[in-house]
Design an enzyme around this catalytic site. Structure first.
Site, PDB file in Angstrom:
ATOM      1  N   GLY A  18       0.787  -1.239   0.000  1.00 28.59           N
ATOM      2  CA  GLY A  18       0.000   0.000   0.000  1.00 28.59           C
ATOM      3  C   GLY A  18       0.811   1.276   0.000  1.00 28.59           C
ATOM      4  CB  SER A  19       4.328   2.208  -0.733  1.00 31.52           C
ATOM      5  OG  SER A  19       4.585   1.854  -2.068  1.00 31.52           O
ATOM      6  CG  ASN A  20       2.039   3.207  -5.851  1.00 31.92           C
ATOM      7  OD1 ASN A  20       2.433   4.240  -6.393  1.00 31.92           O
ATOM      8  ND2 ASN A  20       2.659   2.046  -5.986  1.00 31.92           N
ATOM      9  NE  ARG A  71     -12.325 -12.386 -14.032  1.00 36.04           N
ATOM     10  CZ  ARG A  71     -11.444 -12.241 -15.002  1.00 36.04           C
ATOM     11  NH1 ARG A  71     -10.952 -13.296 -15.592  1.00 36.04           N
ATOM     12  NH2 ARG A  71     -11.062 -11.043 -15.382  1.00 36.04           N
ATOM     13  NE  ARG A  97      -7.561 -11.508  -6.432  1.00 38.52           N
ATOM     14  CZ  ARG A  97      -7.453 -12.795  -6.625  1.00 38.52           C
ATOM     15  NH1 ARG A  97      -7.881 -13.330  -7.739  1.00 38.52           N
ATOM     16  NH2 ARG A  97      -6.935 -13.573  -5.713  1.00 38.52           N
ATOM     17  CG  HIS A 115       2.817  -2.496 -15.373  1.00 37.42           C
ATOM     18  ND1 HIS A 115       2.513  -3.713 -14.778  1.00 37.42           N
ATOM     19  CD2 HIS A 115       3.865  -2.736 -16.203  1.00 37.42           C
ATOM     20  CE1 HIS A 115       3.346  -4.634 -15.241  1.00 37.42           C
ATOM     21  NE2 HIS A 115       4.177  -4.073 -16.096  1.00 37.42           N
ATOM     22  CG  ASP A 147      -7.645  -2.641 -22.193  1.00 37.10           C
ATOM     23  OD1 ASP A 147      -6.969  -3.435 -21.488  1.00 37.10           O
ATOM     24  OD2 ASP A 147      -7.248  -2.214 -23.284  1.00 37.10           O
ATOM     25  N   GLY A 149      -7.492  -6.380 -21.249  1.00 33.57           N
ATOM     26  CA  GLY A 149      -6.187  -7.023 -21.434  1.00 33.57           C
ATOM     27  C   GLY A 149      -5.319  -6.903 -20.188  1.00 33.57           C
ATOM     28  CD  GLU A 180       5.406   1.827  -8.939  1.00 31.78           C
ATOM     29  OE1 GLU A 180       4.308   1.622  -8.385  1.00 31.78           O
ATOM     30  OE2 GLU A 180       6.240   0.921  -9.102  1.00 31.78           O
TER      31      GLU A 180
HETATM   32  C1  GAR Z   1       3.998  -1.311  -7.245  1.00 28.36           C
HETATM   33  O1  GAR Z   1       5.329  -1.371  -7.690  1.00 28.36           O
HETATM   34  C2  GAR Z   1       3.048  -1.386  -8.417  1.00 28.36           C
HETATM   35  O2  GAR Z   1       3.493  -0.709  -9.558  1.00 28.36           O
HETATM   36  C3  GAR Z   1       3.000  -2.880  -8.650  1.00 28.36           C
HETATM   37  O3  GAR Z   1       2.970  -3.436  -7.366  1.00 28.36           O
HETATM   38  C4  GAR Z   1       3.634  -2.567  -6.460  1.00 28.36           C
HETATM   39  C5  GAR Z   1       2.684  -2.270  -5.318  1.00 28.36           C
HETATM   40  O4  GAR Z   1       3.338  -1.568  -4.305  1.00 28.36           O
HETATM   41  N1  GAR Z   1       1.866  -3.250  -9.414  1.00 28.36           N
HETATM   42  C6  GAR Z   1       1.893  -4.219 -10.302  1.00 28.36           C
HETATM   43  O5  GAR Z   1       2.875  -4.907 -10.523  1.00 28.36           O
HETATM   44  C7  GAR Z   1       0.590  -4.446 -11.022  1.00 28.36           C
HETATM   45  N2  GAR Z   1       0.782  -5.318 -12.137  1.00 28.36           N
HETATM   46  P1  GAR Z   1       2.511  -0.842  -3.162  1.00 28.36           P
HETATM   47  O6  GAR Z   1       1.532  -1.898  -2.595  1.00 28.36           O
HETATM   48  O7  GAR Z   1       3.533  -0.465  -2.159  1.00 28.36           O
HETATM   49  O8  GAR Z   1       1.806   0.326  -3.755  1.00 28.36           O
END
Ligand code: GAR
Length: 209
Positions: A18-20, A71, A97, A115, A147, A149, A180
């Protein structure tokens, strides 16, 4: 930043650390992002993101796919939680997911992801390791609309970092993560201020009014 308009209501989905999510909350606290996190949803029991939401007094929900018969049923529960919270935008922040049609029918063009690679290079899992092993000189991160994909939706913003010969998955991940935390709030603020327009496969960023 326009403060007269209503705040953009965000539902944040996170599977892990959860840092983002924290970076988004900080940007809101520091008035760099005119938004409000109305709910944090995780699919992983014990995800640190849930505790971070709790500490901030943000509503959180644990919605575990395995407790649904299909799902579709899981995605319907996700839609319901986001709608009940009154979310304008769904923000995937380390949500590991794929969201399918059932979810995107309701939140198409209203779901964004970050990403840790320069898409379309290295989609999917372990993007940073893929970049290190491939030997690219640059990687970075991408904020894009979601989307059906895997990491294929229209790109909003990207940031670039160098990749060094001795980088490991961890050292590159740390360098990308710093970007990020800067890029995601910036992209969300562009959306909040109505400056992001999807035109087919591309995204136009309008000049500030
Ligand atoms: C981040 O690096 C994000 O870009 C990546 O997971 C990490 C989550 O970090 N996401 C993916 O790889 C999605 N395909 P966080 O939980 O500290 O935010």
């Amino acid at each position: 930043m326009s403060t007269g308009s209503p705040k953009l209501r965000l539902a944040v989905l996170a599977s892990g650390r959860g840092s983002n999510f924290e970076a988004i909350c900080q940007a809101i606290d520091e008035n760099r992002l005119h938004a409000e996190v109305v709910i944090l949803i995780s699919d992983k029991p014990g995800a640190p993101a849930l505790e971070k939401a709790h500490r901030r007094g943000i509503e959180s929900r644990l919605i575990v796919p395995a407790s649904f018969t299909s799902r579709e049923a899981y995605e319907q529960a996700m839609v319901k939680a986001c709608q009940e919270a009154g979310a304008d935008l769904v923000v995937l922040a380390g949500y590991m997911r794929i969201l399918g049609q059932t979810f995107l029918r309701e939140f198409r063009h209203k779901t964004v992801n970050i990403h840790p690679a320069l898409l379309p290079a290295f989609p999917g899992l372990h993007a940073q390791l893929q970049a290190v092993e491939y030997g690219v000189r640059y990687s970075g991160c991408t904020v894009h609309f979601v989307d059906e994909g895997v990491d294929t939706g229209p790109i909003i913003l990207q940031a670039v970092v160098p990749v060094y010969f001795d980088d490991t998955e961890d050292t590159l991940s740390a360098r990308i993560l710093e970007e990020e935390h800067r890029l995601y709030p910036e992209a969300l603020q562009l959306i909040a201020s109505g400056r992001v327009v999807i035109e087919g496969r591309k995204v136009r960023i309008l000049s500030p009014k």
